[in-house]
Every structure is written in C-alpha cells, then in structure tokens.
Write a protein that holds these residues in place. Structure first.
Motif, PDB file in Angstrom:
ATOM      1  N   LEU A  68      42.370   7.267  32.066  1.00 30.33           N
ATOM      2  CA  LEU A  68      41.225   7.604  32.909  1.00 30.33           C
ATOM      3  C   LEU A  68      41.332   6.795  34.192  1.00 30.33           C
ATOM      4  CD1 LEU A  68      38.425   9.020  33.156  1.00 30.33           C
ATOM      5  CD2 LEU A  68      37.446   6.932  32.195  1.00 30.33           C
ATOM      6  N   PHE A  69      41.351   7.486  35.332  1.00 34.85           N
ATOM      7  CA  PHE A  69      41.427   6.839  36.636  1.00 34.85           C
ATOM      8  C   PHE A  69      40.026   6.798  37.231  1.00 34.85           C
ATOM      9  CE2 PHE A  69      45.643   7.972  35.690  1.00 34.85           C
ATOM     10  CZ  PHE A  69      46.511   7.269  36.517  1.00 34.85           C
ATOM     11  N   LEU A  70      39.584   5.621  37.658  1.00 34.17           N
ATOM     12  CA  LEU A  70      38.255   5.439  38.227  1.00 34.17           C
ATOM     13  C   LEU A  70      38.388   5.102  39.711  1.00 34.17           C
ATOM     14  CD1 LEU A  70      38.267   4.229  35.152  1.00 34.17           C
ATOM     15  CD2 LEU A  70      35.952   3.669  35.719  1.00 34.17           C
ATOM     16  N   PHE A  71      37.760   5.916  40.564  1.00 33.33           N
ATOM     17  CA  PHE A  71      37.803   5.723  42.008  1.00 33.33           C
ATOM     18  C   PHE A  71      36.393   5.582  42.570  1.00 33.33           C
ATOM     19  CE2 PHE A  71      41.781   7.948  41.182  1.00 33.33           C
ATOM     20  CZ  PHE A  71      42.673   7.312  42.023  1.00 33.33           C
ATOM     21  N   GLY A  72      36.300   5.138  43.801  1.00 27.34           N
ATOM     22  CA  GLY A  72      35.049   5.120  44.553  1.00 27.34           C
ATOM     23  C   GLY A  72      33.930   4.356  43.883  1.00 27.34           C
ATOM     24  N   ASP A  73      32.734   4.958  43.902  1.00 29.32           N
ATOM     25  CA  ASP A  73      31.549   4.298  43.336  1.00 29.32           C
ATOM     26  C   ASP A  73      31.692   4.055  41.839  1.00 29.32           C
ATOM     27  OD1 ASP A  73      30.342   4.247  45.828  1.00 29.32           O
ATOM     28  OD2 ASP A  73      29.187   6.080  45.486  1.00 29.32           O
ATOM     29  N   VAL A  74      32.374   4.950  41.128  1.00 35.03           N
ATOM     30  CA  VAL A  74      32.569   4.774  39.682  1.00 35.03           C
ATOM     31  C   VAL A  74      33.394   3.513  39.428  1.00 35.03           C
ATOM     32  CG1 VAL A  74      33.555   5.776  37.589  1.00 35.03           C
ATOM     33  CG2 VAL A  74      32.356   7.230  39.223  1.00 35.03           C
ATOM     34  N   HIS A  75      34.451   3.329  40.206  1.00 35.32           N
ATOM     35  CA  HIS A  75      35.254   2.107  40.076  1.00 35.32           C
ATOM     36  C   HIS A  75      34.397   0.884  40.379  1.00 35.32           C
ATOM     37  CE1 HIS A  75      38.304  -0.945  40.629  1.00 35.32           C
ATOM     38  NE2 HIS A  75      37.788  -1.166  41.827  1.00 35.32           N
ATOM     39  N   LYS A  76      33.668   0.911  41.494  1.00 32.71           N
ATOM     40  CA  LYS A  76      32.847  -0.240  41.898  1.00 32.71           C
ATOM     41  C   LYS A  76      31.832  -0.612  40.830  1.00 32.71           C
ATOM     42  CE  LYS A  76      33.216   0.701  46.811  1.00 32.71           C
ATOM     43  NZ  LYS A  76      32.516   1.217  48.000  1.00 32.71           N
ATOM     44  N   GLU A  77      31.247   0.396  40.183  1.00 34.90           N
ATOM     45  CA  GLU A  77      30.200   0.147  39.194  1.00 34.90           C
ATOM     46  C   GLU A  77      30.746  -0.299  37.837  1.00 34.90           C
ATOM     47  OE1 GLU A  77      26.510   2.507  37.053  1.00 34.90           O
ATOM     48  OE2 GLU A  77      27.320   3.277  38.936  1.00 34.90           O
ATOM     49  N   HIS A  78      31.935   0.178  37.470  1.00 34.41           N
ATOM     50  CA  HIS A  78      32.405  -0.023  36.098  1.00 34.41           C
ATOM     51  C   HIS A  78      33.675  -0.850  35.935  1.00 34.41           C
ATOM     52  CE1 HIS A  78      29.382   2.713  34.576  1.00 34.41           C
ATOM     53  NE2 HIS A  78      29.723   3.582  35.514  1.00 34.41           N
ATOM     54  N   TRP A  79      34.305  -1.340  37.001  1.00 33.21           N
ATOM     55  CA  TRP A  79      35.605  -1.963  36.847  1.00 33.21           C
ATOM     56  C   TRP A  79      35.565  -3.233  35.997  1.00 33.21           C
ATOM     57  CZ3 TRP A  79      37.288  -6.775  38.587  1.00 33.21           C
ATOM     58  CH2 TRP A  79      36.437  -7.465  39.446  1.00 33.21           C
ATOM     59  N   LYS A  80      34.405  -3.853  35.843  1.00 32.88           N
ATOM     60  CA  LYS A  80      34.299  -5.065  35.021  1.00 32.88           C
ATOM     61  C   LYS A  80      34.011  -4.755  33.548  1.00 32.88           C
ATOM     62  CE  LYS A  80      32.834  -8.203  38.653  1.00 32.88           C
ATOM     63  NZ  LYS A  80      31.805  -9.179  39.092  1.00 32.88           N
ATOM     64  N   THR A  81      33.870  -3.481  33.189  1.00 33.38           N
ATOM     65  CA  THR A  81      33.611  -3.113  31.803  1.00 33.38           C
ATOM     66  C   THR A  81      34.729  -3.673  30.913  1.00 33.38           C
ATOM     67  OG1 THR A  81      32.534  -1.084  32.528  1.00 33.38           O
ATOM     68  CG2 THR A  81      33.214  -1.184  30.210  1.00 33.38           C
ATOM     69  N   GLU A  82      34.348  -4.270  29.805  1.00 30.11           N
ATOM     70  CA  GLU A  82      35.324  -4.957  28.971  1.00 30.11           C
ATOM     71  C   GLU A  82      36.115  -4.026  28.071  1.00 30.11           C
ATOM     72  OE1 GLU A  82      34.082  -8.498  26.985  1.00 30.11           O
ATOM     73  OE2 GLU A  82      32.590  -8.938  28.509  1.00 30.11           O
ATOM     74  N   GLN A  83      37.352  -4.418  27.828  1.00 35.73           N
ATOM     75  CA  GLN A  83      38.196  -3.715  26.868  1.00 35.73           C
ATOM     76  C   GLN A  83      37.494  -3.740  25.512  1.00 35.73           C
ATOM     77  OE1 GLN A  83      42.405  -4.489  27.443  1.00 35.73           O
ATOM     78  NE2 GLN A  83      42.555  -4.834  25.238  1.00 35.73           N
ATOM     79  N   GLY A  84      37.567  -2.638  24.772  1.00 35.47           N
ATOM     80  CA  GLY A  84      36.887  -2.527  23.481  1.00 35.47           C
ATOM     81  C   GLY A  84      35.539  -1.838  23.567  1.00 35.47           C
ATOM     82  N   THR A  85      35.055  -1.619  24.790  1.00 35.34           N
ATOM     83  CA  THR A  85      33.776  -0.940  24.993  1.00 35.34           C
ATOM     84  C   THR A  85      33.928   0.545  24.704  1.00 35.34           C
ATOM     85  OG1 THR A  85      33.165  -2.547  26.696  1.00 35.34           O
ATOM     86  CG2 THR A  85      31.963  -0.450  26.696  1.00 35.34           C
ATOM     87  N   VAL A  86      32.889   1.153  24.113  1.00 36.74           N
ATOM     88  CA  VAL A  86      32.882   2.590  23.856  1.00 36.74           C
ATOM     89  C   VAL A  86      32.230   3.282  25.032  1.00 36.74           C
ATOM     90  CG1 VAL A  86      32.005   4.420  22.346  1.00 36.74           C
ATOM     91  CG2 VAL A  86      32.746   2.245  21.378  1.00 36.74           C
TER      92      VAL A  86
END
Length: 86
Positions: A68-86
C-alpha cells in the motif's frame, strides 16, 4: 461493525488478486482489513513528494502481502502508524 458492513462485501487481502481477475470491483462496495506487517522508511519522489509504503497481510497466508502506497494528506496523517496495527 454490522452497521458499518451493511451492503458491503468483505474481501480478504489473500483473496484480492483472484477477485481482481474475476470480478469488477469498481462496481462493488467492498472493504478489506489488513495488518501492517512491514513499513518502509518514508521515501521521496523525484519532485520531492514524500510517501510511505506498507506491506499488509490478513494473517491467513503470511506469504501473500499487498503493498500500500500512501501519498499526500494520507501519508502526512498516517506515516507514524505502528507496524502491527490493523
């Protein structure tokens, strides 16, 4: 969850490839769930836009992952989401 799933079709990540080959998913209201198995360090495109790549799995077949590639606002909002998260 029943309310959120009303009139939607659940497609497991491990089924996604076969469903894409046999069904027109653009005409179906569908959802999927995945666990972040691996996160790649945020990257930059040639024009300087930052993005993230997550490897997702549904825990049915650990050899079947979806990138899953995250760009723009989605990247800015979620890039710190931790591995293992559902």
């Amino acid at each position: 969850m029943d309310r959120k799933m009303a009139n939607r079709k659940l497609i497991r990540l491990s089924q996604l490839k076969s469903k894409l080959a046999t069904e027109n998913l653009e005409e179906i209201d569908w959802v999927t769930f995945g666990v972040i198995m691996k996160k790649v360090t945020p990257q930059s495109t040639n024009n300087g836009r930052t993005f993230s790549i997550w490897r997702l799995n549904d825990l049915r077949d650990l050899n079947q992952c979806v990138s899953l590639f995250l760009f723009g606002d989605v990247h800015k909002e979620h890039w710190k989401t931790e591995q293992g998260t559902v």
